[in-house]
Design a protein around this motif. Sequence first.
Motif: not given
Length: 812
Positions: A170-194
């Motif tokens: 349970l000792d885990q950190a989570v980051v909350d990112f705001g995503v711009t409308p033109n980047r739907p790929d950022w609404l995915s873990m793989l998109g952030i990872a890339r």
Amino acid sequence: MLTPIKWLKDYVDINMNAEDLGNLMTTAGLEYEDQKKYGELIENVVVGKIEKIEKHPSADKLVVCQINVGGPENLQIVTGATNIYEGAIVPVALDNSRVPGPLHGHEKEEGGSVIKKGALRGVESNGMLCGPQELGWADKVAPYISKDGIWLLPEGEDRLGESIVSVFDLDQAVVDFGVTPNRPDWLSMLGIAREVKAFTGKPFNLKKPEVKAEGSGKAEDYISVEIRNPACRRYTARIITDVKIEQSPWWLQHRLMLAGMRPINNIVDITNFVMLEYGQPMHAFDISTVEDGKIIVDTAKDGDTFVTLDGKERKIYSDTLMINDGKKPIGIAGTMGGLNSEIEETTKTVILESANFDSSSIYHTSKKLNIRTEAQNRYTRGVSPAICAEAADRFCQLVEMVGAGKVVPGMVDIYPDPEVLPTTKVRVSRMNLVCGTNLDRDTMKGYLEKLDMKVEYTDSADVMLVTPPPTRRDMLEEVDYTEEIARMYGYDKIEYSIPKDNITVSVSKSWALRAQARRLMTGMGACEIQTYSFVSPKGVEKMGLSEDSWERNFLKLLNPLGEETSVMRTILTPNMLEVLARNLNRGNLQAKAFEIGNTFMPNLIDPNDMPNEELSMCIGIYGGDADFFRLKGMVEAFLDGMGIKDYKFTAESEYEPYHPGRCARISIGEEELGIMGEIHPSVAKNFEIEEKVYICELMFEKFLKLSENEKHYSPLPKFPSTERDIALVVDEDILVGDLEEAIKSCGGEILESVKMFDIYRGPQVGFGKKSIAFNLVYRAPEKTLTDDDVAKVHDVVLEALRNDYKATLREM
């Protein structure tokens, strides 16, 4: 986009904390909004197993549990939970433990609540069984089987007595990112990872899903798909048989919860997991509910109704894209499935839908039906149809991994018009000119390739041919590549420059007056606020205005974001009241605020013409020394400072939003400037304001023609003044302003000023009467006034007051 760092490390081997990751991704264009660390405030909470449950001897709603926490003896705990059973694995807060959430009946300390042993209705209880909420999880992410009770853990029997934080990571950190409308790929873990891979240079770890497909037959034997409307761009379907519906394994539940989603069951959880991982929404249907073995994608009939998974019956429209079987609708495309095809515990065979729908179609559907879902959020931004098949394979891989069923070989894949993203000519010189850089072609090529773009050189040393990956559907023109190169280079490295032209800047009278108004109001201790021009009509409704009032003549938006922003504001007062209410409810005991903003009205002469847009100003105060006269003093000081002359206040008792006895209109001659007063108690109650609140709304647009800011200077007077104080007893309905005007008209040239300084009501003046005290200053510019000079004028003033207002002098 909630991004668990440990999940991100599955794809990119990074070694950084939440803050470092947030700062790094800010340079990539993501907005680092917040971070959360789970498990920090949990102490002495262990994994336990319920061995025995007995009724409480003196409480019908309580039970006594014997809990195995790994020690030689069981632990006795009393609870009122109704979802527990013998053999359940649960979190156990031992004596003197700590949990993040506030708990009724337990000692609260900074950072959480302390659990201590005690007795409930005479029975010893040596701790507490915890639900997800007590351990810091929001209600909306609590596992479905545990959302209203104790957390029924999916595993952990082999580690009884150990800390729940270490057993369940349970000792885990989570980051909350705001995503711009033109980047739907950022609404995915793989998109952030890339993006992380591109900016860190770390290798990207993603293997193509491998599916054993040990089910019998092939997908086409179970289902056929027909697309009748081009708003469905691609539809893929896979079949899973021998399905066993149960809780997902902990690693899957945990990642969903960290990403803000509630675990429900293994099949639904895997669809949500893949959506979070790939950004591809998907839905599972129970095949036994799909008639004729057909999936037909088509629009609905206008006026039809459909019951969605949340149990609500919704009216659907002729442009609503629906998923149908051979006889009936079973889902709203890209938005929400139907209750008639829901996955249940008895489900044995599942159809997995991984489809792509036109973003505008899903957007209009969500607006009309007022539905907001994670799937709809992704579709409206423009998901790539290229990932449908791979995401479906990933679902099947996970189904096999967790033992949820057998995957049938093959896939039904209808893709009538495959999308091909454009190859664009990108000029090196143009990129450098727009970005303000001096990069060579090889460097730019390296940047773009890190972003998974295909780059080809041409015969020209200045031109590259660039093709984006399928998920980058925002890369359509050359100018789109300037941002990619600039952010890879680093915005902080680009040298600052200013325009070279000699430009003379002048300020319009309107802007000058606004600046002057801000200086005056802040000088009086008021804070400036700014609220949205898009408002809800309910704000005006709360003010109690009649149905035919001009304030209800709204300019309505054709495509509003929602009911809360569906019209343009006609006045500023509702917004001001909402801001004051918010401050009061958050413990601010007093406030002074003002706003200068546009108001809007339809053109009543020609409805087809542009609407009217005018500046207004609103002042609001409450608490402290706030009262009608304090606000009136602020308004007078403001109007004087703005160069507004000869204004007057006239009592107003008919305007619904204000207290009928404490309201005044402000005018110059026949020109109305605004209104002020105490808000009616019923209106204040509508806005959840329990204090007296005072508002003034001014027609700021009229200041442009009425304001006189030219300064006139006069020499100091050479001759002394003489003063007279008078206290007049008059009827209650006589207005102070009328008395002042009468005194000024009779005072002649030697009356320099008249000011009211006291009002008294009480037994000394009688019922229905009031005493008003004025200070009169007399002065002549050419001589020293004698008592006789003043008496002649003063007697005329008193006589006029007696005759016109039946005023009598009261002894001072």
